[in-house]
Motif scaffolding. Structure first.
Motif, short mmCIF file in Angstrom:
data_model
loop_
_atom_site.label_atom_id
_atom_site.label_comp_id
_atom_site.label_asym_id
_atom_site.label_seq_id
_atom_site.Cartn_x
_atom_site.Cartn_y
_atom_site.Cartn_z
N LEU A 103 0.82 -1.22 0.00
CA LEU A 103 0.00 0.00 0.00
C LEU A 103 0.85 1.26 0.00
N GLY A 104 2.16 1.12 -0.18
CA GLY A 104 2.98 2.29 -0.47
C GLY A 104 3.69 2.94 0.70
N ARG A 178 -8.76 11.92 6.11
CA ARG A 178 -9.00 12.25 4.70
C ARG A 178 -7.69 12.17 3.92
N ALA A 226 -6.34 0.16 6.48
CA ALA A 226 -7.41 1.11 6.13
C ALA A 226 -6.88 2.54 6.17
N THR A 229 -4.72 3.33 3.18
CA THR A 229 -5.56 3.47 2.00
C THR A 229 -6.25 4.83 1.97
N LEU A 230 -6.80 5.23 3.12
CA LEU A 230 -7.53 6.51 3.16
C LEU A 230 -6.58 7.70 2.94
N GLN A 232 -3.95 7.93 1.20
CA GLN A 232 -3.49 8.03 -0.18
C GLN A 232 -4.62 7.99 -1.20
N ALA A 233 -5.86 8.07 -0.73
CA ALA A 233 -6.99 8.02 -1.67
C ALA A 233 -6.94 9.22 -2.59
N PRO A 234 -7.46 9.09 -3.80
CA PRO A 234 -7.53 10.25 -4.68
C PRO A 234 -8.44 11.30 -4.07
N LEU B 103 -14.54 -4.32 8.14
CA LEU B 103 -14.65 -3.12 7.30
C LEU B 103 -16.07 -2.91 6.80
N PRO B 176 -10.25 6.09 -10.79
CA PRO B 176 -10.01 5.68 -9.39
C PRO B 176 -11.32 5.38 -8.67
N ARG B 178 -13.90 5.75 -5.99
CA ARG B 178 -14.22 6.85 -5.09
C ARG B 178 -15.34 6.44 -4.14
N ARG B 216 -0.21 0.77 -7.63
CA ARG B 216 0.56 -0.42 -7.31
C ARG B 216 -0.23 -1.69 -7.57
N LEU B 218 -1.65 -4.86 -6.18
CA LEU B 218 -1.99 -5.38 -4.86
C LEU B 218 -2.31 -6.87 -4.94
N ALA B 226 -8.53 -2.72 0.62
CA ALA B 226 -8.36 -1.33 0.17
C ALA B 226 -9.63 -0.84 -0.53
N THR B 229 -12.39 -0.08 1.92
CA THR B 229 -12.08 1.17 2.62
C THR B 229 -12.40 2.38 1.75
N LEU B 230 -11.98 2.33 0.49
CA LEU B 230 -12.19 3.47 -0.40
C LEU B 230 -13.68 3.70 -0.67
N PRO B 234 -15.25 8.72 3.88
CA PRO B 234 -16.10 9.90 3.94
C PRO B 234 -15.92 10.74 2.68
#
Lengths: 237, 237
Positions: A103-104, A178, A226, A229-230, A232-234, B103, B176, B178, B216, B218, B226, B229-230, B234
């Motif tokens: 996950l980076g 965020r 989690a 992931t959050l 680094q989310a777009p 999750l 991506p 969202r 990446r 996964l 992930a 989570t995404l 929020p």
């Protein structure tokens, strides 16, 4: 889908470079993957990007490669997120290192807290897990794994140019985590939560933002994944 | 932090209800947690919310409870996300069931694809893992675990009022993933990716949106976590 094995090496990578792989890689290529001289591989070292290379020799424990051309320059590398986490039991720590690498995360910092039960890590095994996950996930750098340190030490030495998002549970005033696309860190506490004195230290630290990962109670290792992931989310950041 | 054990039961929950717990729960409360008659527990059944209760009897394999007052009504329940995933090996499937429950997944649908190697699941073991994760994460409902089904069957029977986000790798035109806060599903493919005919079926399905989880590569189980989570992050949706 690539079928070229992707390997982490220590050597410098440039067109025309030639060197031996370590015996475990020779074994993996020859015995597990059934590759031979002339077959192609991808190499990266965390500094020089990712390169095409050829196997010039492959026997039992000995493999040599010749480096051809660059595939991805190092500059394409990813976000910059450190993961600080209260040290877990061995299996959970292994899982966090593997998944956080996918996950980076760029650095992994095990932390000792008042309610942390574990105290030691096998740094060599964790490094091997991180390298394998880096190879698999097509990242260009292996995350740096730090030795365990007390929470107070982590907070005292936290760099001034990096935000630290501390994920808490059952805290009504915490904002949702965020996306944040600058230099960042994520801090995940132990299963029993932070002790009151630790919570005070976090709330009073100028670089720390207290956040929540959502309405459910997550196991610590799930919270690590989690949260990464959050962060680094777009989106905004 | 709650110290009251939180247990899933089959019985109806209302003030004044009284019934026996299953022997494994009696063993857990008495032998593992060292609780006794008069101690408090929290109960939920996926239908009636979460209730305070007292142990009225606790001996070896026998525990009875008396239900007192409701703590959280069922209506507070969470988002509605289904996770459909190409069936994995046993350990990875166990991990997905546990973490997806934490999750917030409301249904788990193992899928058989052209490149899926596994074919069977132990449904009783997966249900036990989901119940335990539901208890731990303070959710009110246990996700429903479906038997494995072919991808074509899943797509044919997909409900018309539910979006399906299919996560793909190495697909340049995928947007991506969202946050989405309506009825949703997430589809994660096998390690080798979907076969071309499967990709066509996904792209041509009116309810499917093709998405990417990031730059990446996964592992499949990491992608499940992930993606969940995404989807529930929020923000907009």
């Amino acid at each position: 889908m690539t079928t070229e094995p992707r390997l982490f090496v220590e050597a410098s990578l440039h067109a025309g470079a030639s060197f031996a792989l370590v015996p475990a890689q020779a074994h993996y290529l020859g015995t597990v993957l059934r590759r031979g001289a002339g077959d192609r591989v991808l190499l990266f070292n965390g500094r020089d990007g990712e390169w095409h290379a050829r196997l010039t020799e492959l026997r039992r424990e000995r493999a040599t490669v010749a480096v051809d051309a660059v595939l991805r320059p190092q500059a394409e590398e990813e976000t910059d997120v450190w993961l600080a986490f209260a040290l877990l039991k061995r299996d959970a720590t292994d899982l966090v290192v593997q998944k956080a690498t996918e996950l980076g995360a760029t650095a992994l910092l095990p932390v000792l807290t008042a309610r942390t039960n574990a105290g030691r890590v096998n740094e060599a095994r964790l490094a091997a897990i991180a390298i394998e996950a880096t190879e698999q996930s097509e990242r260009l750098t292996v995350p740096r794994i730090h030795p365990p340190q007390p929470l107070a030490t982590l907070l005292d030495a936290w760099p001034a140019d990096r935000r630290l998002f501390a994920a808490l549970e059952r805290v009504p005033d915490a904002a949702p985590l965020r996306p944040f696309h600058g230099k960042a860190g994520l801090l995940i506490g132990p299963e029993g939560g932070f002790a009151p004195v630790e919570l005070d230290a976090l709330r009073n630290h100028p670089l720390v933002t207290v956040v929540t990962l959502g309405p459910r109670i997550l196991r610590a290792e799930t919270a690590c994944l989690a949260g990464l992931t959050l962060l680094q989310a777009p989106g905004s950041g």
